[in-house]
Design an enzyme around this catalytic site. Structure first.
Site, PDB file in Angstrom:
ATOM      1  N   SER A 143       1.648  -0.624  11.716  1.00  0.00           N
ATOM      2  CA  SER A 143       3.202  -0.314  11.610  1.00  0.00           C
ATOM      3  C   SER A 143       3.294   1.141  11.738  1.00  0.00           C
ATOM      4  CB  SER A 143       3.749  -0.773  10.216  1.00  0.00           C
ATOM      5  OG  SER A 143       5.053  -0.924  10.186  1.00  0.00           O
ATOM      6  N   ASP A 271       8.429 -10.688  15.228  1.00  0.00           N
ATOM      7  CA  ASP A 271       8.170  -9.539  14.177  1.00  0.00           C
ATOM      8  C   ASP A 271       9.722  -9.356  13.744  1.00  0.00           C
ATOM      9  OD1 ASP A 271       8.071  -7.354  12.552  1.00  0.00           O
ATOM     10  OD2 ASP A 271       6.373  -6.677  13.697  1.00  0.00           O
ATOM     11  N   HIS A 299       5.338  -9.698  11.004  1.00  0.00           N
ATOM     12  CA  HIS A 299       5.110  -7.887  10.717  1.00  0.00           C
ATOM     13  C   HIS A 299       3.951  -7.981  10.005  1.00  0.00           C
ATOM     14  CE1 HIS A 299       5.843  -3.885  11.163  1.00  0.00           C
ATOM     15  NE2 HIS A 299       5.648  -3.676   9.881  1.00  0.00           N
TER      16      HIS A 299
END
Length: 335
Positions: A143, A271, A299
């Protein structure tokens, strides 16, 4: 590489939330870390959690950069730690400033485009690993940490290979503006934004107590989305004019053709944080970059198996790719 989500976990939100809260991360006992405190070039510090390789001799080192408000105890970090142990690798999680459980010393924190921070960490990691016996250094980022790692690889160009043999990003917000817009509306704002701000605001207020007048207290407390938080706190503390400037200059997507080290970029098309339309196509990256964009995964989710499921599959696929393209494995195939 492929990924098919379990039928009992449909949709990006379920695959995200269930994976983080309930899925198994490892078999047996939780990873046991050894912590080192490193002095930063500006006089601040970071904490790095290590797991040494299970056997002596030259062993690969896998370095994982965590996501927003993450740590070495995040579900993906413990899953990557299990992968490293199973494959005889050393493992390290450098904590971004303020994420190791202790407030950092400088009037700054961390951000999605923090490539200078990534650079000095990887250089020291490489030097220290050589002193301890060597072996390839592989780097992955999740991320926020994935975007920051890619920004470093973009900036480093040909010199990236001096620190790492291969890199991978997982669910990185390659276009920060698109990701910021997505997380700032609807269900995402109600659940994910609220969750992030619940820890980010207290940290910012602690930073204000350290450095009175650092930012507008009332405006920060009133922030209800990451755009406003970044405008009050993240952007000005790290040399950006405002959120728009930070998101534009911090995004890795416009620079992916500058990467000169083997790189895997993983993004699930469902996501909830990252719109599929914002992801790069093959023509927008250089020849050193491999895109993997499965239809499902959420995600940083990618759960597998029967309930409660597990999250070992993504680290296995990403870690195996890093081993092959980083020169650890001679077999050119990947799962």
């Amino acid at each position: 590489m492929d990924y098919v989500a379990p039928r009992w976990l449909p949709g990006g939100n379920l695959q995200t939330i269930w994976a983080a809260l309930y899925a198994r991360r490892f078999d047996g006992t939780a990873p046991v870390y050894r912590r080192e405190r490193w002095n930063a070039p500006d006089g601040d510090f970071i904490d790095v959690d290590f797991i040494d390789a299970p056997l002596p001799g030259p062993r690969p080192l896998l370095v994982l950069f965590h996501g927003l408000e993450g740590s070495s105890r995040s579900h993906y970090a413990e899953a990557f730690a299990a992968f490293a142990a199973d494959h005889g690798m050393a493992f390290a999680v450098p904590h971004f400033r303020g994420c190791s459980g202790e407030l950092n010393l400088a009037p700054r924190a961390y951000h999605s485009g923090d490539y200078e921070e990534i650079g000095w960490i990887l250089k020291r990691m490489r030097d220290q690993h050589r002193l301890r016996g060597g072996g390839p250094v592989l780097a992955a980022g999740v991320s926020l940490g994935g975007n920051a790692l890619l920004r470093w690889a973009c900036e480093a160009g040909d010199t990236a290979r001096e620190s790492v043999s291969a890199v991978a990003s997982v669910c990185a917000p390659l276009d920060l503006a698109a990701g910021g817009e997505a997380i700032g509306r609807g269900f995402n704002k109600l659940v994910y934004t609220r969750m992030f701000l619940a820890t980010m605001k207290p940290k910012a207020m602690a930073k204000l107590a350290q450095f009175p007048g650092l930012f507008d207290r009332d405006r920060l407390l009133a922030a209800r989305d990451l755009y406003t938080f970044d405008d009050v706190f993240t952007a000005p503390l790290h040399g950006f004019r405002n959120t728009d400037d930070y998101w534009a200059r911090g995004s890795s997507k416009p620079h992916l053709n500058q990467i000169r080290v083997p790189t895997l970029v993983v993004n699930a098309l469902n996501d909830p944080f990252i719109p599929a339309r914002s992801l790069p196509g093959p023509g927008e990256v250089g020849r050193h970059v491999t895109l993997w964009q499965p239809a499902h995964g959420g995600h940083v989710g990618f759960p597998l198996g029967l309930p409660p499921g597990h999250v070992r599959g993504m680290p296995e696929r990403v870690g195996s790719w890093l081993q092959v393209h980083g020169g650890v494995l001679t077999d050119a195939s990947t799962p």
